[in-house]
Scaffold this active site. Structure first.
Site, PDB file in Angstrom:
ATOM      1  N   GLU A  93     -43.887 -30.359 107.385  1.00 16.73           N
ATOM      2  CA  GLU A  93     -44.605 -31.150 106.266  1.00 16.73           C
ATOM      3  C   GLU A  93     -45.743 -32.205 106.882  1.00 16.73           C
ATOM      4  O   GLU A  93     -46.955 -32.121 106.356  1.00 16.73           O
ATOM      5  CB  GLU A  93     -43.829 -31.522 105.207  1.00 16.73           C
ATOM      6  CG  GLU A  93     -43.022 -30.505 104.170  1.00 16.73           C
ATOM      7  CD  GLU A  93     -44.081 -29.695 103.622  1.00 16.73           C
ATOM      8  OE1 GLU A  93     -45.190 -29.935 103.207  1.00 16.73           O
ATOM      9  OE2 GLU A  93     -43.762 -28.681 103.159  1.00 16.73           O
ATOM     10  N   SER A 523       1.353 -27.918  53.169  1.00 16.78           N
ATOM     11  CA  SER A 523       2.261 -28.954  53.313  1.00 16.78           C
ATOM     12  C   SER A 523       2.103 -29.910  54.233  1.00 16.78           C
ATOM     13  O   SER A 523       2.867 -30.928  54.217  1.00 16.78           O
ATOM     14  CB  SER A 523       3.551 -28.079  53.714  1.00 16.78           C
ATOM     15  OG  SER A 523       3.699 -27.196  52.508  1.00 16.78           O
TER      16      SER A 523
END
Length: 900
Positions: A93, A523
């Site tokens: 680069e 219950s």
């Protein structure tokens, strides 16, 4: 023409030229000043620039649970970036990065010459790393069009950046911001995504491969275009050699290395999707601007080992239920003639790799449309033998399914009926079936005798499971269960949610049944009615008549409640009634204490009053409640009488580690001598629904749930205020909580949950629950350290059915899930019972009447009482003696000193 004239002419031309240059310079400056500079972004904040980071969710022990956000980025400091990675980037680069000042004029000239030679076509770029960084940091201001104007902007900003930041800082920003494909921003995340490694763990060849991505993340991507990616990698390696970064030996070794890149998703330590979704929803509501990009780290209260156990318990339990009710058949069927691949010509045959035959490629193509689900692997049945089958799986493996993985598959007819037991594999499978398989441990057959236990109306069959049996891995025929389930577990001392699984598979259904599903608890609600009865003067030894009862309302409507078993036991002690879950006794007690008192009392536990039916059906558990509301109520018994607020977010941090929120929940303080709080207003809803900004397509209407909502502005409070301890209010007496825990232990030792005795602990208490027609099955249980609720049912309510004569109840459908989880949660933990509070006494009583036992009575049992409500009369036979004058003077009502 003499010299003087030539000089004058030259000077005049030069002046004109200088004037022209001046005019051009002035125009250029004016253009830059009035057009370009106003468009340039400010660079004075680069030292504190914020880069987008995803939202990440962790357990309390730091395990990664989830990640949300479009950009995956893992920020690294310059010192953390390997030198080879930097050298690979510089090689391709910007080799002169450390020599120029943002603009490399050598590169500009080189690019210009190339531009002219190519007939004014761009062949080379002149962008430096600093110029590329400007595009990454300021995409809107700089733009991405290939225009000369953009280059001017890049150069100008690059010069400014070089004045402000050091070279190393510029490189650090570049390496953290550049896009590298597949949502990867920066080389730290790219290493995770392409290699499932940290950046400092990669090889030279892998560094070069990543360095080739910035120019064209799609075209040079090793996953999409491996040939082109390999060429660019090798070119980078050559450049590194030319620049002296690597030697010939390193170059040749890297050139020879194969492509090893694959697509790896976020590396979770464990997947807890229901918890992660709760966090995501909360963050979107409270941090709407940058929830996905602000880099927030959310640490939950979740305990990773317990979360794993919870999810495994839910899945195992639902698979077991599903197997009990039979096999519903293949998910698809392929005709036998379609199993053979179509004819191929020689050219196509030549393209076929040696590793994968045309036949296997054809099978793979058939299976492409069937994705794995919840750990189940799609497979194509290739052959059916006597008691085995051959199949080709979605994972490209040819496997054998033994009889041990097939014999369970009795044909499903409905939830209460199955077909004949299969004798051969052909009774289950056909060639061409597409089915689900799962790897499963096969136990070496070993008969274990069942211990005789008392049978109750809610299945109390003892287990024959023996965990010491050796295991062998094999393939097991499976299917996606239609039934659903959920489990939640929390710390009763502070409300921290330790584990939460909202269903069988989040990716199959995002509906979180822990906080969104309102179902009747049956219950499972009775303990709150029993607690109200104790507060009203009842005792565990109080006898209530278990006999038929008829109620008629003001409209003349008749209600004839019944027990689950349709049998009646006559006068029954309260402890035994709760253990056996007798409906009529619950109704009679609630009728005695009054509906309004029962409603007022229930709201103390955090239940919303408008959710509770204002009639006697409340005693049977008819309100529609979420599992989170139920577990909050049971936590009161587990912690000795305090109402806690469930919560799940421990702290929120920003990317710099600053704590934005720190949980400061209400905690139980048994030494604080807090007064009893009976203000029902304290039980107003605190709603998790408020955390959810909007409903998704999959969601049914969100139910409000009592979850402690974190305060996003908590960090604005003074430290002295934010860190002040908060104490959970006491809402029932310690005596009441202790007696209720004692009675709920009887549910396990002699009642509907006796199979929980296999955990071999004496500190466990709980209650089963089964609703009318078995639409819902529950179990909630606890000790002093942990409370857990399990639920099983269908999303569209229907009966859970039966297997033979055995109904699917809380004991058979939900309790095994609880046991599986609690076995892990309690492993290695000492037994923990809350100490007996002052005012609790033990007396010998008659088991039939609940009154004091006669001194000579051989069948007497011990029972616990609050001193204020302890019985003061002997059993009936002694009273008869006293009334006839044959008993002692104190036979009827003994003095307190004699009792205590």
């Amino acid at each position: 023409m003499n010299f003087r004239m030539i000089f004058a002419r030259t000077l005049r031309i030069s002046l004109y030229f200088l004037l022209l240059l001046s005019i051009i310079a002035i125009i250029a400056y004016a253009y830059l000043k009035t057009v370009i500079y106003p468009q340039l972004p400010p660079t004075d904040g680069l030292h504190n620039i914020h880069m987008q980071e995803p939202l990440r969710v962790y357990s309390k022990d730091g395990a990664a649970l989830a990640e949300f956000g479009d950009e995956r980025r893992k920020l690294l400091k310059f010192e953390e970036i390997p030198e080879l990675m930097i050298q690979a980037i510089l090689s391709i680069e910007d080799a002169r990065f450390y020599q120029h000042h943002g603009v490399d004029f050598h590169g500009v000239v080189r690019a210009g010459v190339s531009f002219i030679k190519s007939g004014f076509k761009a062949r080379q770029g002149a962008s430096t790393i600093t110029m590329q960084l400007t595009r990454n940091l300021f995409p809107k201001s700089i733009g991405r069009e290939k225009k000369l104007e953009r280059k001017f902007k890049e150069m100008l900003v690059a010069w400014e950046i070089e004045k402000i930041l050091s070279k190393n800082k510029i490189l650090e920003l570049y390496l953290n911001t550049i896009f590298l494909g597949h949502r990867a921003y920066g080389f730290g995340s790219a290493a995770n995504i392409y290699y499932d490694k940290e950046l400092d763990q990669l090889t030279l060849a892998q560094y070069a491969m990543l360095a080739g991505l910035p120019k064209a993340p799609s075209a040079n991507n090793p996953l999409r275009n491996p040939k082109r990616a390999l060429e660019r990698r090798n070119y980078i390696l050559k450049r590194m050699q030319q620049l002296g970064f690597i030697d010939t030996q390193g170059y040749e070794a890297a050139i020879a290395a194969p492509i090893t890149a694959k697509r790896y998703r976020f590396s979770k330590d464990f997947d807890a999707p229901y918890v992660a979704e709760m966090v995501r929803t909360y963050m979107l509501k409270n941090y709407p601007e940058d929830a996905y990009t602000g880099g927030y780290r959310v640490y939950t209260s979740i305990d990773t080992p317990l979360q794993k156990a919870a999810q495994q318990a839910v899945r195992k339990n639902l698979f077991d239920y599903d197997h009990r009710h039979g096999y519903r058949g293949a998910i698809a069927q392929i005709a036998i003639e379609d199993l053979l691949p179509p004819a191929t010509d020689n050219e196509q045959q030549a393209l076929t790799t040696e590793a994968v035959s045309p036949q296997e490629q054809h099978w793979q193509k058939i299976l492409e449309k069937y994705a794995p689900k919840a750990g189940l692997t799609p497979a194509l049945v290739l052959a059916v033998e006597n008691q085995s089958a051959q199949a080709y799986t979605w994972k490209h493996e040819q496997v054998t399914i033994p009889w041990s993985g097939l014999k369970w598959a009795t044909p499903y007819i409905n939830d209460s009926s199955r077909g004949p037991t299969p004798k051969t594999a052909a009774d289950v499978l056909t060639v061409g079936d597409i089915v689900f398989l799962k790897p499963a441990p096969q136990k070496v057959e070993k008969k274990v005798a069942k211990k005789p236990t008392e049978t109750t109306q809610e299945d109390t069959e003892a287990s024959t499971e023996d965990l010491s049996v050796p295991l062998i891995k094999y393939w097991h025929l499976a299917q996606i269960p239609q039934v659903e389930g959920a489990l939640v577990s929390l710390n009763p001392k502070n409300g921290a949610i330790l584990a939460l699984s909202g269903g069988f598979n989040f990716y199959h259904s995002k509906f979180n049944r822990i906080i969104q599903a309102r179902r009747q608890p049956g219950s499972n609600f009775k303990p709150f009615v029993y607690s109200a009865a104790l507060d009203h003067g009842y005792t565990p030894a109080s006898t209530i008549n278990d006999a038929p009862v008829v109620f008629t309302d003001y409209k003349g409507k008749v209600w004839k409640p019944n027990n689950y078993s349709h049998h009646f036991t006559g006068p029954t002690r309260m402890r035994k009634a709760l253990a056996k879950s007798l409906n009529l006794i619950s109704i009679r007690m609630m009728h005695e204490i009054g509906v309004q008192k029962a409603l007022d009392y229930a709201t103390r536990f955090g239940f919303e009053r408008h959710r509770l039916p204002p009639n006697l059906t409340l005693a049977l558990g008819t309100p529609e409640l979420t599992p989170l509301e139920i577990i909050r109520g049971f936590a009161v018994f587990a912690n000795g009488g305090y109402r806690i607020k469930p919560w799940f977010i421990e702290r929120i941090e920003n990317p710099q580690g600053k704590i934005l929120y720190q949980a400061n929940p209400q905690v139980v303080c048994r030494s604080c001598d807090l007064p009893l709080e009976v203000d029902e207003k304290a039980a107003l809803p605190m709603g998790l629904a408020a955390l959810l900004k909007e409903k998704t397509v999959e969601e049914i209407e969100i139910a409000k749930s009592p979850v402690f909502e974190p305060d996003p502005q908590n960090n604005s409070k003074p430290d002295s205020e934010a860190n002040q301890p908060q104490y959970a209010p006491r809402i029932i007496t310690p005596q009441n909580a202790w007696l209720m825990t004692s009675m709920l232990k009887s549910v396990i030792t002699e009642g509907t949950a006796v199979r929980a005795k296999r955990l071999k602990r004496n500190d466990l208490a709980g209650k089963t629950g089964t609703t009318n027609d078995q639409h819902d099955a529950w179990f909630s249980g606890f000790n002093a350290d942990i409370v857990t609720t399990a639920w099983v049912g269908f999303d569209q309510p229907r009966s859970l059915g039966r297997v033979g004569r055995k109904r699917e109840t809380g004991s058979s459908a939900a309790l095994p899930m609880w046991i599986h989880y609690m076995r892990v949660a309690l492993a290695g933990k000492p037994q923990h019972n809350l100490p007996r509070p002052a005012g609790i006494v033990t007396l010998r009583i008659d088991p039939e009447t609940g009154l004091l036992a006669r001194p000579e009575q051989s069948n007497a049992i011990s029972e616990y009482f609050e001193r204020r409500t302890a019985p003061t009369r002997y059993a009936q036979k002694m009273e008869d003696l006293y009334m006839s004058g044959q008993g002692p003077d104190d036979a009827g009502s003994p003095d307190a000193d004699q009792l205590f």
